[in-house]
Design a protein around this motif. Structure first.
Motif, PDB file in Angstrom:
ATOM      1  N   VAL A 171       0.843  -1.194   0.000  1.00 46.06           N
ATOM      2  CA  VAL A 171       0.000   0.000   0.000  1.00 46.06           C
ATOM      3  C   VAL A 171       0.877   1.243   0.000  1.00 46.06           C
ATOM      4  O   VAL A 171       1.953   1.265   0.606  1.00 46.06           O
ATOM      5  CB  VAL A 171      -0.942   0.010   1.236  1.00 46.06           C
ATOM      6  CG1 VAL A 171      -0.149   0.022   2.535  1.00 46.06           C
ATOM      7  CG2 VAL A 171      -1.898   1.177   1.178  1.00 46.06           C
ATOM      8  N   HIS A 172       0.430   2.269  -0.712  1.00 46.16           N
ATOM      9  CA  HIS A 172       1.143   3.540  -0.706  1.00 46.16           C
ATOM     10  C   HIS A 172       0.662   4.389   0.467  1.00 46.16           C
ATOM     11  O   HIS A 172      -0.541   4.625   0.612  1.00 46.16           O
ATOM     12  CB  HIS A 172       0.903   4.316  -2.005  1.00 46.16           C
ATOM     13  CG  HIS A 172       1.720   3.831  -3.156  1.00 46.16           C
ATOM     14  ND1 HIS A 172       3.097   3.878  -3.159  1.00 46.16           N
ATOM     15  CD2 HIS A 172       1.357   3.289  -4.349  1.00 46.16           C
ATOM     16  CE1 HIS A 172       3.557   3.393  -4.305  1.00 46.16           C
ATOM     17  NE2 HIS A 172       2.522   3.026  -5.033  1.00 46.16           N
ATOM     18  N   VAL A 173       1.590   4.813   1.315  1.00 47.12           N
ATOM     19  CA  VAL A 173       1.284   5.759   2.384  1.00 47.12           C
ATOM     20  C   VAL A 173       1.965   7.077   2.043  1.00 47.12           C
ATOM     21  O   VAL A 173       3.186   7.126   1.862  1.00 47.12           O
ATOM     22  CB  VAL A 173       1.768   5.252   3.754  1.00 47.12           C
ATOM     23  CG1 VAL A 173       1.399   6.258   4.844  1.00 47.12           C
ATOM     24  CG2 VAL A 173       1.161   3.890   4.070  1.00 47.12           C
ATOM     25  N   LEU A 174       1.163   8.142   1.939  1.00 51.33           N
ATOM     26  CA  LEU A 174       1.680   9.466   1.590  1.00 51.33           C
ATOM     27  C   LEU A 174       1.339  10.458   2.699  1.00 51.33           C
ATOM     28  O   LEU A 174       0.327  10.289   3.385  1.00 51.33           O
ATOM     29  CB  LEU A 174       1.055   9.959   0.274  1.00 51.33           C
ATOM     30  CG  LEU A 174       1.165   9.049  -0.947  1.00 51.33           C
ATOM     31  CD1 LEU A 174       0.382   9.657  -2.119  1.00 51.33           C
ATOM     32  CD2 LEU A 174       2.621   8.828  -1.331  1.00 51.33           C
ATOM     33  N   GLY A 224       7.216  -2.588   7.992  1.00 57.98           N
ATOM     34  CA  GLY A 224       6.355  -3.675   7.552  1.00 57.98           C
ATOM     35  C   GLY A 224       5.295  -3.270   6.540  1.00 57.98           C
ATOM     36  O   GLY A 224       4.357  -4.032   6.280  1.00 57.98           O
ATOM     37  N   ILE A 225       5.427  -2.072   5.968  1.00 57.37           N
ATOM     38  CA  ILE A 225       4.444  -1.590   4.984  1.00 57.37           C
ATOM     39  C   ILE A 225       5.148  -1.445   3.643  1.00 57.37           C
ATOM     40  O   ILE A 225       5.891  -0.483   3.402  1.00 57.37           O
ATOM     41  CB  ILE A 225       3.835  -0.240   5.425  1.00 57.37           C
ATOM     42  CG1 ILE A 225       3.214  -0.371   6.811  1.00 57.37           C
ATOM     43  CG2 ILE A 225       2.792   0.229   4.414  1.00 57.37           C
ATOM     44  CD1 ILE A 225       2.730   0.937   7.403  1.00 57.37           C
ATOM     45  N   LYS A 226       4.956  -2.404   2.762  1.00 56.61           N
ATOM     46  CA  LYS A 226       5.599  -2.399   1.450  1.00 56.61           C
ATOM     47  C   LYS A 226       4.824  -1.531   0.471  1.00 56.61           C
ATOM     48  O   LYS A 226       3.598  -1.464   0.520  1.00 56.61           O
ATOM     49  CB  LYS A 226       5.692  -3.828   0.906  1.00 56.61           C
ATOM     50  CG  LYS A 226       6.576  -4.752   1.741  1.00 56.61           C
ATOM     51  CD  LYS A 226       6.641  -6.141   1.120  1.00 56.61           C
ATOM     52  CE  LYS A 226       7.525  -7.059   1.954  1.00 56.61           C
ATOM     53  NZ  LYS A 226       7.592  -8.432   1.372  1.00 56.61           N
ATOM     54  N   ARG A 227       5.548  -0.886  -0.407  1.00 51.51           N
ATOM     55  CA  ARG A 227       4.916  -0.066  -1.452  1.00 51.51           C
ATOM     56  C   ARG A 227       4.675  -0.900  -2.712  1.00 51.51           C
ATOM     57  O   ARG A 227       5.501  -1.756  -3.062  1.00 51.51           O
ATOM     58  CB  ARG A 227       5.779   1.142  -1.809  1.00 51.51           C
ATOM     59  CG  ARG A 227       5.847   2.196  -0.719  1.00 51.51           C
ATOM     60  CD  ARG A 227       6.363   3.513  -1.261  1.00 51.51           C
ATOM     61  NE  ARG A 227       6.462   4.524  -0.222  1.00 51.51           N
ATOM     62  CZ  ARG A 227       5.466   5.278   0.196  1.00 51.51           C
ATOM     63  NH1 ARG A 227       4.271   5.120  -0.350  1.00 51.51           N
ATOM     64  NH2 ARG A 227       5.635   6.186   1.142  1.00 51.51           N
ATOM     65  N   SER A 251       4.564  -1.731  -6.753  1.00 52.39           N
ATOM     66  CA  SER A 251       5.521  -1.388  -7.807  1.00 52.39           C
ATOM     67  C   SER A 251       5.003  -0.244  -8.673  1.00 52.39           C
ATOM     68  O   SER A 251       5.780   0.555  -9.202  1.00 52.39           O
ATOM     69  CB  SER A 251       5.805  -2.620  -8.682  1.00 52.39           C
ATOM     70  OG  SER A 251       4.587  -3.140  -9.215  1.00 52.39           O
ATOM     71  N   LEU A 252       3.698  -0.149  -8.823  1.00 52.40           N
ATOM     72  CA  LEU A 252       3.084   0.928  -9.593  1.00 52.40           C
ATOM     73  C   LEU A 252       2.906   2.151  -8.693  1.00 52.40           C
ATOM     74  O   LEU A 252       2.566   2.010  -7.523  1.00 52.40           O
ATOM     75  CB  LEU A 252       1.737   0.472 -10.143  1.00 52.40           C
ATOM     76  CG  LEU A 252       1.179   1.181 -11.388  1.00 52.40           C
ATOM     77  CD1 LEU A 252       2.117   1.031 -12.573  1.00 52.40           C
ATOM     78  CD2 LEU A 252      -0.196   0.611 -11.743  1.00 52.40           C
ATOM     79  N   GLY A 253       3.142   3.337  -9.228  1.00 58.30           N
ATOM     80  CA  GLY A 253       3.035   4.562  -8.450  1.00 58.30           C
ATOM     81  C   GLY A 253       1.620   4.823  -7.955  1.00 58.30           C
ATOM     82  O   GLY A 253       0.649   4.273  -8.490  1.00 58.30           O
ATOM     83  N   PRO A 254       1.463   5.693  -6.943  1.00 57.53           N
ATOM     84  CA  PRO A 254       0.142   5.905  -6.330  1.00 57.53           C
ATOM     85  C   PRO A 254      -0.899   6.481  -7.286  1.00 57.53           C
ATOM     86  O   PRO A 254      -2.070   6.072  -7.240  1.00 57.53           O
ATOM     87  CB  PRO A 254       0.436   6.876  -5.182  1.00 57.53           C
ATOM     88  CG  PRO A 254       1.750   7.506  -5.514  1.00 57.53           C
ATOM     89  CD  PRO A 254       2.508   6.469  -6.261  1.00 57.53           C
ATOM     90  N   LEU A 255      -0.518   7.416  -8.137  1.00 59.66           N
ATOM     91  CA  LEU A 255      -1.493   8.005  -9.063  1.00 59.66           C
ATOM     92  C   LEU A 255      -1.835   7.043 -10.187  1.00 59.66           C
ATOM     93  O   LEU A 255      -2.984   6.957 -10.621  1.00 59.66           O
ATOM     94  CB  LEU A 255      -0.956   9.321  -9.621  1.00 59.66           C
ATOM     95  CG  LEU A 255      -0.706  10.432  -8.593  1.00 59.66           C
ATOM     96  CD1 LEU A 255      -0.142  11.677  -9.265  1.00 59.66           C
ATOM     97  CD2 LEU A 255      -1.995  10.780  -7.855  1.00 59.66           C
ATOM     98  N   THR A 265      -6.962   3.632  -3.721  1.00 61.62           N
ATOM     99  CA  THR A 265      -6.619   4.926  -3.152  1.00 61.62           C
ATOM    100  C   THR A 265      -5.413   4.818  -2.225  1.00 61.62           C
ATOM    101  O   THR A 265      -5.360   3.933  -1.369  1.00 61.62           O
ATOM    102  CB  THR A 265      -7.808   5.488  -2.347  1.00 61.62           C
ATOM    103  OG1 THR A 265      -8.943   5.570  -3.210  1.00 61.62           O
ATOM    104  CG2 THR A 265      -7.503   6.863  -1.792  1.00 61.62           C
ATOM    105  N   PRO A 266      -4.422   5.719  -2.347  1.00 58.05           N
ATOM    106  CA  PRO A 266      -3.317   5.719  -1.388  1.00 58.05           C
ATOM    107  C   PRO A 266      -3.780   6.188  -0.020  1.00 58.05           C
ATOM    108  O   PRO A 266      -4.784   6.896   0.105  1.00 58.05           O
ATOM    109  CB  PRO A 266      -2.322   6.711  -2.004  1.00 58.05           C
ATOM    110  CG  PRO A 266      -3.151   7.624  -2.837  1.00 58.05           C
ATOM    111  CD  PRO A 266      -4.271   6.774  -3.367  1.00 58.05           C
ATOM    112  N   VAL A 267      -3.060   5.786   1.008  1.00 58.44           N
ATOM    113  CA  VAL A 267      -3.352   6.232   2.361  1.00 58.44           C
ATOM    114  C   VAL A 267      -2.726   7.610   2.570  1.00 58.44           C
ATOM    115  O   VAL A 267      -1.539   7.809   2.282  1.00 58.44           O
ATOM    116  CB  VAL A 267      -2.796   5.243   3.408  1.00 58.44           C
ATOM    117  CG1 VAL A 267      -2.945   5.814   4.814  1.00 58.44           C
ATOM    118  CG2 VAL A 267      -3.512   3.907   3.291  1.00 58.44           C
TER     119      VAL A 267
END
Length: 419
Positions: free
Chosen positions: A222-225, A269-272, A274-278, A287-289
């Motif tokens: 998950v993406h966290v921003l 422990g939160i992996k991103r 491979s594809l960007g958030p947008l 949806t990114p966090v």
């Protein structure tokens, strides 16, 4: 709107002819369409299964909730937020805004009516929408007959409860995020939060703030921003930069800034993905966090990130890494889904997942007067864009056909007689 209850007493169903579209749902999407139609001078009927507008916001959200995006991206057509509202309005402020919105445009839904079925009658070239009253002990059916149907029941109509081995055997409380209000009653308890989206992150933060011990299950990437970068909304920055740069490059820039502010989330422990958030949002609607403090709690150990679940036992949970945790409660922050497939008898426009088959930005119009509002996976801004396009299209049809001739009641009775 005309009622033909006398003609149909033999089947116990009240029949109503609607001289305009029927709108299913009185949430933000349905209200936006209604307001735009009101401005066009087109009559309509809104059907709502609950006893209030925006029932998801009023009855199925947690107390600390605020809009995740700046208010300029969340206002509905024809009415901006009050200037005195903060950049990120609270749940109560947003509900007040919606109530004022409904009042301003004279939107008065038919409350406590749950749609059982909606089907296009090829013989009569009309939509038949059957509802059941959800108010009181008696079962009262109504059939609305119209030439246009707007599906505005929302992307998040029902909570998703996943099938997890042993969950039914867990002896303590298990609730979905839609039923969570506050962490106050969980003080001192160990709570497993299943899910790490915006809801999962924020519920974990709320639990920690109320001196509970949350364990947050992070099964997938998950993406966290950060919600803001240097005092500016991350989403706002992305929208501006996208005017000059391609999407993939904007993703690179946003992720670089996020790394400087939040650090490497994989260390916690939160992996991103491979594809960007947008790109992920654009292609898959994920949806990114937007972090508002949960990640700091993860760093400090006040929120513990755990991997996927293997199975539940009576008072504990086994994780895929072999660890066993004793827990007191479970909160399922496992998302929501559309309920359209349960009542709309149509398969050409809507897919089995309850979303239009045609991708954004063209998934708002089907055939035979069928429309969809609020299924863009782009939040309130997407719902507003849908509402404007739908109302303009309906107005075009209305001006071309409805003002030239009036449907005669006798011809409608011939259709009613076939009920």
């Amino acid at each position: 709107m005309f009622s033909f209850s006398n003609q149909n007493k033999f089947c116990g169903r009240r029949c109503v002819w609607v001289n305009g579209p029927v709108i299913v749902g009185a949430g933000p999407s349905g209200l936006a369409v209604s307001a735009c139609l009101r401005e066009q001078g087109i009559p309509f009927v809104v059907i709502e299964r609950s006893d209030c507008i925006a029932s998801l916001w009023q009855k199925r959200t947690y107390d600390r909730l605020k809009l995740h995006l700046p208010k300029k991206f969340c206002q509905l057509p024809k009415l901006p937020f009050p200037e005195e509202y903060p950049e990120y309005p609270t749940k109560r402020q947003f509900i007040t805004y919606l109530e004022n919105y409904a009042q301003k445009f004279g939107i008065k839904p038919q409350f406590n009516e749950c749609v059982q079925s909606a089907k296009y009658d090829e013989a009569c070239k009309l939509w038949r929408v059957v509802t059941v009253s959800t108010n009181g002990s008696g079962r009262a059916e109504t059939e609305y007959i119209c030439q246009m149907l707007v599906v505005a029941s929302g992307e998040n109509a029902e909570g998703v409860v996943p099938e997890i081995d042993g969950l039914k055997d867990f002896s303590s409380e298990v609730i979905h995020a839609k039923d969570y209000k506050s962490g106050e009653k969980y003080q001192g308890k160990k709570v497993l939060v299943v899910g790490c989206g915006n809801s999962g992150m924020e519920l974990s933060l709320d639990l920690s703030n109320h001196n509970a011990k949350p364990f947050m299950v992070v099964r997938s990437s998950v993406h966290v921003l950060p919600r803001e970068i240097m005092g500016k909304s991350t989403f706002d920055i992305a929208m501006v930069v996208m005017k000059w740069l391609p999407l993939w490059l904007v993703d690179k820039l946003i992720l670089l800034l996020a790394w400087f502010i939040l650090g490497n989330t994989q260390n916690y422990g939160i992996k991103r993905p491979s594809l960007g958030p947008l790109q992920l949002k654009n292609h898959y609607g994920k949806t990114p966090v937007l972090d508002i403090g949960a990640l700091e709690k993860v760093r400090s150990g006040e929120i513990t990130v755990v991997p996927g679940i293997k199975r539940f036992n009576c008072n504990s949970v086994e994780l895929v890494n072999g660890e066993t945790l004793d827990i007191d409660s479970v909160v399922l922050a496992t998302g929501y889904c559309s309920n359209v497939p349960y009542w709309l008898q149509e398969t050409e426009f809507f897919a089995k997942n309850g979303f239009p088959k045609t991708p954004f930005p063209n998934g708002w119009k089907g055939k035979c007067g069928l429309y969809a509002s609020g299924f863009t996976r782009r939040g309130l801004a997407g719902a507003s864009a849908d509402a404007i396009k739908i109302s303009e299209d309906i107005a075009k049809v209305w001006n071309e056909e409805f003002n030239q001739r009036k449907l005669k009641v006798p011809s409608l009775r011939r259709c009613i007689s076939t009920f």
